[in-house]
Enzyme design. Structure first.
Site, PDB file in Angstrom:
ATOM      1  N   ASP A 173      50.310  24.665  -1.630  1.00  0.00           N
ATOM      2  CA  ASP A 173      49.272  25.573  -1.116  1.00  0.00           C
ATOM      3  C   ASP A 173      49.426  26.872  -1.898  1.00  0.00           C
ATOM      4  OD1 ASP A 173      47.732  27.431   0.207  1.00  0.00           O
ATOM      5  OD2 ASP A 173      48.568  27.033   2.204  1.00  0.00           O
ATOM      6  N   LYS A 186      41.529  35.129  -1.469  1.00  0.00           N
ATOM      7  CA  LYS A 186      42.666  36.020  -1.703  1.00  0.00           C
ATOM      8  C   LYS A 186      42.627  36.558  -3.140  1.00  0.00           C
ATOM      9  CE  LYS A 186      43.821  34.460   2.329  1.00  0.00           C
ATOM     10  NZ  LYS A 186      44.800  33.441   2.671  1.00  0.00           N
ATOM     11  N   TRP A 208      52.278  29.634   7.138  1.00  0.00           N
ATOM     12  CA  TRP A 208      51.291  28.721   6.545  1.00  0.00           C
ATOM     13  C   TRP A 208      51.843  27.320   6.374  1.00  0.00           C
ATOM     14  CZ3 TRP A 208      46.647  29.887   7.411  1.00  0.00           C
ATOM     15  CH2 TRP A 208      46.249  31.218   7.447  1.00  0.00           C
TER      16      TRP A 208
END
Ligand SMILES: *Cc1c(COP(=O)(O)O)cnc(C)c1O
Length: 363
Positions: free
Chosen positions: A175, A199, A101
């Protein structure tokens, strides 16, 4: 099949009580004669849902008043562009690479200005975190980006870096897509945090941005209006139509979190769940986790069978035992168990019991 234990990395398991409440309110929300998804985002009913959700989230995450909460769209990946469009001011940005990511974030930011690598754990196969004291941050840095929890590689910052202590005045961008609301946040170390909802907060479609107010209002001229934090903030996240139904469901999740003791209680539960699984993995002769112990994620646990020819049998048996979506990400292979807030301890216990049994029968 009844409800199974769902270990998906995202979109992921939701609290059952939230799904039940949403079902009960589907056709007629609180006597309004409408479903939430049929409401005008500017009507008093939806405004009350929105304001409650924002207030609950602010209280849960202890967000200081000089931070703004924005409900946006586009997911974590869109923020990889929206953050540089708003914060870079044409200058350079520094990235700490700890997995897939953060690599994606670096690549995308490079379209908008010089994006540099401050540190990387790639040579370790992203099983460790580079110590902040080793980060090479430019004196001209507009911001420093980290991924708080690498959903695919299963590494997590258990403490946010203190950039000021490193002599760096640039804001920290985090993030936190896959561990938001799983643990408290030290806002004194953060400039901006963003995350997709799917999530740990609710359905896909909602992106949460929490940003220090002095970082708002510096967007590049070509930043799309709907992504300019100033326009979004000035319009209470309603510059364009927000993802109303996703905000409503996230609001129900926030109430569920409050009823279950808030973020501190969630963090404790998450520690217990993760420990149960890692302890089993470390004691097993068939299964293993390869992440350094002090960097292991409490949310996403990648693991491998030492004999990979048994992968399919493992997954088929798991499915038969109502343990779903355990296949690892294709870039890493093996298995992955995502154990977000809404995964009960019983789910992890059931997984460990299945793995123990599988190991015995394969011996
Ligand atoms: C899932 C995820 C993303 C991507 O989110 P999208 O909503 O698909 O854009 C970004 N960062 C992290 C850490 C994630 O887990």
């Amino acid at each position: 099949m009844g409800r199974a234990f769902n270990f998906s990395a995202g979109p992921a398991v939701m609290p059952e009580a939230v799904l039940q409440q949403a079902a009960a309110e589907m056709l007629d929300w609180h006597g309004s004669g409408m479903s939430v998804m049929e409401m005008s985002h500017r009507g008093k009913e939806f405004i009350s849902i929105y304001e409650q959700a924002e207030a609950d989230l602010r209280a849960l995450l202890a967000v200081p008043t000089h931070f703004k909460i924005l409900f946006m769209q586009g997911g974590g990946l869109a923020e990889n562009a929206i953050v540089p469009l708003n914060l870079s001011q044409g200058g350079a940005m520094d990235f700490v690479l700890t997995g897939s990511w953060s690599q994606k974030s670096l690549k995308e930011a490079g379209k908008y200005g010089p994006a540099r690598v401050a540190a990387s754990a790639q040579t370790d196969g992203f099983t460790t975190l580079p110590a902040p004291a080793t980060w090479q941050i430019g004196a001209d840095s507009r911001y420093v980006h980290i991924c708080g929890n690498e959903t695919i590689h299963g590494v997590e910052f258990h403490e946010l870096p203190d950039l000021k202590a490193l002599g760096c005045d640039a804001p920290l961008v985090v993030d936190f897509s896959s561990h938001v609301a799983s643990r408290p946040v030290d806002w004194s170390r953060v400039g901006l945090a963003f995350g997709g909802a799917q999530k740990n907060l609710g359905p896909a479609g909602l992106t949460l941005v929490i940003v220090r107010e002095d970082l708002i209002g510096h967007a590049l001229p070509h930043c799309p209006s709907a992504f300019d934090y100033k326009l979004v903030n000035d319009n209470q996240s309603m510059y364009n139509t927000p993802p109303t139904y996703s905000i409503y469901i996230a609001g129900l999740v926030f109430q569920w979190l409050k009823q279950h003791g808030g973020i501190a209680a969630m963090a404790q539960r998450n520690v217990a769940k993760a420990q149960l699984l890692y302890d089993f993995l470390d004691s097993s002769s068939l299964f293993e986790n390869r992440v350094a112990k002090d960097c292991r994620s409490r949310m996403n646990v990648p693991f491998f069978l030492r004999d990979e020819s048994r992968n399919d049998a493992f997954l088929a048996g798991a499915k038969a035992a109502n343990l779903l979506q355990l296949k690892g990400h294709k870039s890493v292979g093996g298995m992955r168990a995502s154990i977000y807030n809404a995964m009960p301890l019983e789910g992890v216990q059931a997984l460990v019991a299945y793995m123990r049994e599988f190991e015995k029968t394969q011996a």
